[in-house]
Enzyme design. Structure first.
Site, short mmCIF file in Angstrom:
data_model
loop_
_atom_site.label_atom_id
_atom_site.label_comp_id
_atom_site.label_asym_id
_atom_site.label_seq_id
_atom_site.Cartn_x
_atom_site.Cartn_y
_atom_site.Cartn_z
N ASP A 84 -66.58 -26.47 -2.34
CA ASP A 84 -68.02 -26.98 -2.53
C ASP A 84 -67.92 -27.65 -4.14
OD1 ASP A 84 -70.53 -27.59 -2.53
OD2 ASP A 84 -71.05 -25.61 -1.76
N ASP A 132 -76.91 -30.49 3.21
CA ASP A 132 -77.66 -29.48 3.27
C ASP A 132 -78.80 -29.50 4.01
OD1 ASP A 132 -75.69 -27.92 1.90
OD2 ASP A 132 -76.71 -27.70 0.19
C1 GLA Z 1 -74.01 -26.10 -1.48
C2 GLA Z 1 -73.71 -26.21 -0.24
C3 GLA Z 1 -74.17 -25.35 0.83
C4 GLA Z 1 -73.79 -24.02 0.31
C5 GLA Z 1 -74.27 -23.64 -0.76
C6 GLA Z 1 -73.82 -22.20 -1.56
O1 GLA Z 1 -75.57 -26.23 -1.60
O2 GLA Z 1 -74.00 -27.65 0.08
O3 GLA Z 1 -73.72 -25.44 2.17
O4 GLA Z 1 -72.40 -23.83 0.51
O5 GLA Z 1 -73.76 -24.48 -1.93
O6 GLA Z 1 -74.34 -22.03 -2.68
#
Ligand code: GLA
Length: 732
Positions: A463, A533
């Site tokens: 990420d 997300d």
């Molecule tokens: C980001 C990612 C999510 C998740 C969060 C975790 O927002 O896009 O999918 O992994 O971080 O903190």
């Protein structure tokens, strides 16, 4: 003028050094350049295939032609691709063709035109790498400072320049924001400048994407018309610019965004630009997408020939509340539904500064034993007992100030000297300085330590949740601060190269607050990206549609999530959520404990059915049939195998109006003369579709199409206003 074929469909034909005209041909396209020694390199044609006679006529018609890869300083006000400041302050270039050579790069044939400055020890090699099988040409520049003693400063360094003949030219591109990524926008090119750029620093695809479709025959169509596709393969700041001036051309220039990024080129060194991938099709936007998908799977993407597993990711199920029991329950649940992989998301690490929320822990990649007494080994053992694989989340380029890492290495974060940094997520997040080799080692070691300690980790979710807010490197010297944006990505790529050299098999997902790393400059080291997300199935139809312009389904992580949806609060039936997720790399993003037995059974069946068709979805050719952006109340697409013996048809309503009239969708890409049997997948209706089990010719399905009822035949308590269908077609 001599007319010599240098390269035909990737095969060398004559001695290149004597050629005037260079042709770079793929089965559906020709790129033609005039490369007379001592003259400016001229662009003659990029588009459909042309004959040698056509080239002769084009050369006559164009007269002086347009300079290809134009250089700044002696071309008046023209848009230019390259500019530099020489050691004596001279800001002009005058690049002339010095020679043409041919070679092999990355499994393809490359033609290189060398341009040399008439007064300074400076040259540019323009490369054209052809992938005939996929109809794609990659072009990029190697910019050489040949001076033995002095540095020069590059102020412009495009990957490529493409003049497009003035006309009714439309540009389609993807724009968006976090939780609303990859929206399609399409508009005609008017006079003046049209700029598509991203200056995030870390994640370059949240807002505008670095790919475009250029439609040459007016408003774009999926199925017809001439279209050029261009994809800048770069993970950092970029700029795609169209300048429509008073000439006969729309000037398209693509490359790294040079703002705040002038680059000092030391004596006898080369600056290599990212690649710009070009493809041309006379089969509309769809033709361009299919070429990019094939090229991406065959030559760019990590494991483009490998089927993706069905997984459950823990994020929307538990967020930061990781516990050993919670993970074990989720593993048992996904295994019982037929899934093949479980991924533990954020929240598992941090000892002195536990990662209980977004405020602390990034940088301290040690297991929090309070939450996971048996550590990662315990989780891997549980996964093995359940017969599934295990994956883990990391965000290795980042740090929270609440961490041991920050305490020990405050000089490892990006920030300008003499200033307090501006913080990101959680009010404490900062970006590590990947320009610094010590930081590169640190980031490599995060993965290396995990993988050497637990070689059975199958999957990493990588990420990146912050942009470069603070322009300043504590590592780069004061006169090299302008290298920050570029050196960050050189550092990023160098770490990824090391990881892939040592761990070629592990699956890695590119996540960046959602879909901000959907880019062909990132995907060579990654297997897929997290689309967004936002897991709302309706909004996903629009986002996945956008991403599908340039990226194949196997790259799109697409998960079934809860209802009401956590981002939009929309309530959508499970059937529809499944049917949308199944059109990409299927996964789940949900707390299975909150599902009823019936819901679990439905998912179990969907996963089983997905497994029977995933080779078609993940590796087939995509035909987009009815765009959600056309607002007809329905969106539809179809995947078909290259042999056209199997296809999967997706159909989703995009609104729930009473007595809405929906168009009948006609299919595409099938063999007109073959007969296909219809089987609906994920069936919920009391009575099967009228077409169920019947056989239709490809011609009928493409000319007339199946009649799809606007709703589902369900008993009263289960009735829904949403409808969606997944239909399998098998040639007899
Ligand atoms: C980001 C990612 C999510 C998740 C969060 C975790 O927002 O896009 O999918 O992994 O971080 O903190």
């Amino acid at each position: 003028m001599k007319l010599l074929t240098v390269l035909l469909a990737g095969v060398m034909a004559v001695t290149p050094a004597v050629a005037d005209i260079i042709r770079i041909d793929t089965p559906s396209s020709s790129l033609v350049l005039d490369a007379r020694k001592g003259k400016k390199l001229k662009h003659i044609h990029y588009g459909g295939p042309v004959s040698d006679d056509d080239v002769a006529s084009l050369c006559d018609a164009l007269g002086d032609g347009v300079t290809s890869y134009p250089d700044y300083g002696m071309l008046g006000p023209a848009e230019t691709a390259v500019s530099a400041i020489m050691p004596d302050g001279n800001r002009s270039l005058d690049l002339r063709v010095d020679g043409v050579s041919a070679g092999d790069v990355d499994g393809g044939k490359v033609t290189t035109v060398t341009l040399r400055d008439t007064a300074y020890p400076f040259s540019v090699d323009i490369n054209y790498l052809v992938y005939p099988g996929e109809d794609v040409i990659e072009t990029w520049a190697d910019i050489n400072n040949l001076d033995k003693k002095n540095s020069i400063i590059l102020t412009r360094f495009a990957s490529g320049y493409l003049p497009v003949r003035y006309g009714d030219v439309w540009v389609s591109h993807l724009y968006g924001s976090a939780k609303n990524e990859a929206r399609v926008e399409c508009a005609p090119l008017g006079h003046g400048i049209r700029m598509i750029r991203n200056r995030d620093g870390v994640r370059n695809a949240h807002t505008s994407h670095s790919e475009v479709m250029i439609s040459l025959d007016g408003k774009p169509s999926e199925r017809n018309g001439r279209v050029i596709g261009a994809a800048l393969c770069y993970s950092g700041n970029y700029k795609l610019m169209f300048n429509t001036d008073q000439s006969n051309w729309h000037h398209f220039i693509a490359g790294i965004d040079e703002d705040d990024s002038e680059y000092h080129l030391d004596p006898e060194t080369t600056f290599t630009t990212p690649r710009l991938a070009l493809t041309y099709s006379d089969r509309g936007l769809g033709g361009v997408s299919r070429s990019f998908h094939r090229w991406g799977r065959a030559h760019k993407l990590a494991h483009g020939d490998r089927q993706r597993k069905v997984l459950l990711n823990s994020w929307e199920g538990v967020y930061f509340k990781i516990t050993e029991k919670g993970m074990a329950d989720m593993m048992a649940d996904i295994a019982s539904m037929g899934g093949e992989l479980f991924v533990m998301d954020d929240g598992w690490f941090g000892v002195e500064y536990p990662r209980d929320n977004a405020k602390a822990g990034l940088g301290d990649w040690m297991v929090d034993r309070r939450k996971l007494p048996h550590g990662i080994r315990g989780l891997l053992d549980t996964a093995r007992r359940n017969g599934i694989d295990f994956g883990i989340w990391i965000e290795p380029e980042m740090v929270n100030t609440a961490s041991r890492l920050y305490r020990e290495h405050p000089d490892w974060v990006l920030k300008p000297a003499n200033r307090e940094p501006v913080y990101g997520r959680g009010g404490t997040q900062l970006v590590l300085d990947l320009c610094n080799p010590a930081v590169q080692d640190f980031v490599f070691n995060i993965v290396d330590t995990l993988m050497t300690s637990y070689p059975d980790i199958d999957y990493i979710k990588w990420d990146a949740n912050m942009n470069i807010k603070n322009h300043g490197s504590q590592y780069l010297p004061s006169d090299r601060q302008s290298h920050l944006f570029i050196d960050y990505h050189r550092g990023f790529v160098s770490v990824l190269e090391r990881i892939r050299a040592k761990y070629p098999d592990v699956t890695i997902q590119a996540c960046a607050s959602g879909g901000a790393r959907a880019n062909w400059g990132t995907l060579p080291w990654f297997d897929e990206f997290w689309v967004s997300d936002n897991t709302d199935a309706l909004q996903r139809v629009y986002m996945q549609w956008g991403d599908s312009y340039f990226f194949p389904a196997m790259t799109m992580a697409s998960h079934i999530s809860a209802s009401p949806n956590h981002q939009t609060q929309r309530r959508i039936p499970l059937k529809y959520r499944i049917d949308v997720a199944m059109s990409g790399r299927l996964g789940m993003e949900i707390q299975p404990r909150d599902m009823t037995d019936d819901e679990k059974a439905m998912c179990r069946r969907a996963i089983a059915e997905y497994k029977t068709v995933r080779h078609v979805i993940q590796s087939g050719d995509l035909y987009r049939l009815q765009s959600p952006y056309d607002d007809k109340g329905v969106a539809s697409l179809l995947y078909v195998t290259p042999a056209r013996d199997e296809a999967v048809f997706f159909w989703w309503k995009t609104r729930t109006f009473f007595a809405d009239q929906l168009p009948r969708v006609t299919m595409d890409g099938l063999d007109p003369d073959r007969r296909y049997r219809v089987t609906e997948l994920n069936r919920i209706d009391n009575k099967p579709l009228k077409s169920e089990g019947k056989v239709y010719t490809g011609r009928f399905l493409m000319d007339t199409g199946l009649e799809i009822p606007p709703g589902h035949d369900l008993d009263k308590p289960d009735r829904v206003s949403w409808a969606s269908r997944v239909i399998r077609l098998q040639a007899l």
